[in-house]
Structure formats: structure tokens, C-alpha cells
Design a protein around this motif. Structure first.
Motif, PDB file in Angstrom:
ATOM      1  N   SER A 141       0.806  -1.240  -0.133  1.00  0.00           N
ATOM      2  CA  SER A 141      -0.039   0.077  -0.261  1.00  0.00           C
ATOM      3  C   SER A 141       0.787   1.209  -0.037  1.00  0.00           C
ATOM      4  CB  SER A 141      -0.891  -0.040   1.278  1.00  0.00           C
ATOM      5  OG  SER A 141      -0.228   0.100   2.420  1.00  0.00           O
TER       6      SER A 141
ATOM      7  N   LEU B  26       0.157   4.328  -2.623  1.00  0.00           N
ATOM      8  CA  LEU B  26      -0.122   5.647  -2.126  1.00  0.00           C
ATOM      9  C   LEU B  26       0.930   6.869  -2.430  1.00  0.00           C
ATOM     10  CD1 LEU B  26      -1.388   4.825   1.367  1.00  0.00           C
ATOM     11  CD2 LEU B  26      -2.962   5.433  -0.389  1.00  0.00           C
TER      12      LEU B  26
ATOM     13  N   PHE C 200      -5.015   7.978   2.929  1.00  0.00           N
ATOM     14  CA  PHE C 200      -5.110   6.745   3.455  1.00  0.00           C
ATOM     15  C   PHE C 200      -3.786   6.238   4.341  1.00  0.00           C
ATOM     16  CE2 PHE C 200      -8.345   6.473   0.227  1.00  0.00           C
ATOM     17  CZ  PHE C 200      -9.034   5.855   0.881  1.00  0.00           C
TER      18      PHE C 200
ATOM     19  N   ILE D 234      -4.250   5.885   8.006  1.00  0.00           N
ATOM     20  CA  ILE D 234      -4.563   4.176   8.340  1.00  0.00           C
ATOM     21  C   ILE D 234      -3.079   3.562   8.615  1.00  0.00           C
ATOM     22  CG2 ILE D 234      -5.489   2.143   7.809  1.00  0.00           C
ATOM     23  CD1 ILE D 234      -7.646   3.686   6.344  1.00  0.00           C
TER      24      ILE D 234
ATOM     25  N   ARG E  58      -3.460  -1.479   6.349  1.00  0.00           N
ATOM     26  CA  ARG E  58      -3.582  -1.191   4.901  1.00  0.00           C
ATOM     27  C   ARG E  58      -3.090  -2.457   4.080  1.00  0.00           C
ATOM     28  NH1 ARG E  58      -0.705   3.873   5.356  1.00  0.00           N
ATOM     29  NH2 ARG E  58       0.727   2.770   4.190  1.00  0.00           N
TER      30      ARG E  58
END
Length: 132
Positions: free
Chosen positions: A71, A75, A91, A94, A99
Motif C-alpha cells: 500500500s 499511495l 489513507f 490508516i 492497509r
């Protein structure tokens, strides 16, 4: 261009190939280069960073000596595309510990959910200079 970040993706995966096309279309600054994990160059980079090119389980973003996966790679790529795609950076609030299991579950099931190509995706001519 030699120092540009390189995204390594599974060109047999329908989802991964669609994401590569999306990145090429929306990376108007031509910041990222892409390499199929199945290509000679991509496989070599994967092996150098501990990913088996015969069984890719992650997308990699190689930025010089820094390697992002799972992730964090996704991102960072979307943040690199600029507004509005950079908003995906929210995000990061998180924790990766939450994730990444979701990312890995999708990655493990990507062929079942999205399909597998019989041959690797090939970039259109206008993007070939950005493909390793």
C-alpha cells in the motif's frame, strides 16, 4: 530520466495493467517510468529487491535506493500524480499494519477477481519511452 522512479507491475494482471495505463495517462509530468515484472529489466530489479518475478505478490516503486511496496507504493504513486489523485494520501492515516493485509489479500486474489491476460500488456507507442 535515469533517476526517475520506476514502477514494477504485473503485466499479466488485468487490474495491474489497467493501473499502469491509468498512471501513464495521468502522469502528465512523465515523472514515473514503468517496467513489467515479466520483462528482463523488471525481473532483474525485482530480484534485486527480493521479489520473485515468477510469483509477483506486490507492486514495487523504486526511487533511487528507496523501495516501496504494497500500500505504501500505491499511495506514493498516486501522490506523485498530483491533484486530485494525491488526495489518496489521506489513507496514510490508516497504519500500514492495517492497509497492507487488505492490499495483500487483493494481490493474492487479483487473477480470480480481475482476470489474467494470456500475454503481457504492451504500452501504446506514445508511452514507449517511459517503459523499461
Amino acid at each position: 530520466m535515469a533517476d526517475d522512479p520506476v514502477i514494477l507491475f504485473d503485466a499479466e494482471c488485468v487490474l495491474c495493467s489497467a493501473n499502469a495505463r491509468f498512471i501513464l495517462r495521468h502522469d502528465t509530468a512523465a515523472y514515473f517510468r514503468l517496467a513489467s515484472i515479466q520483462s528482463v529489466a523488471g525481473a532483474a530489479i525485482c530480484r534485486r529487491h527480493g521479489v520473485d518475478p515468477e510469483d509477483p505478490t506486490t507492486l514495487l516503486l523504486v526511487e533511487g535506493a528507496r523501495v516501496r511496496r504494497d500500500s505504501d507504493a500505491i499511495l506514493a504513486i498516486y501522490q506523485g500524480l498530483g491533484f486530485p489523485w494525491a488526495l489518496a494520501g489521506v489513507f496514510r492515516l490508516i497504519p500500514a499494519a492495517l492497509r497492507d493485509p487488505v492490499y495483500r489479500w487483493i494481490a493474492r486474489n487479483r487473477y480470480r477477481f480481475f482476470g489474467k491476460r494470456q500475454s503481457c500488456w504492451v504500452a501504446p507507442p506514445e508511452y514507449r519511452d517511459r517503459i523499461l
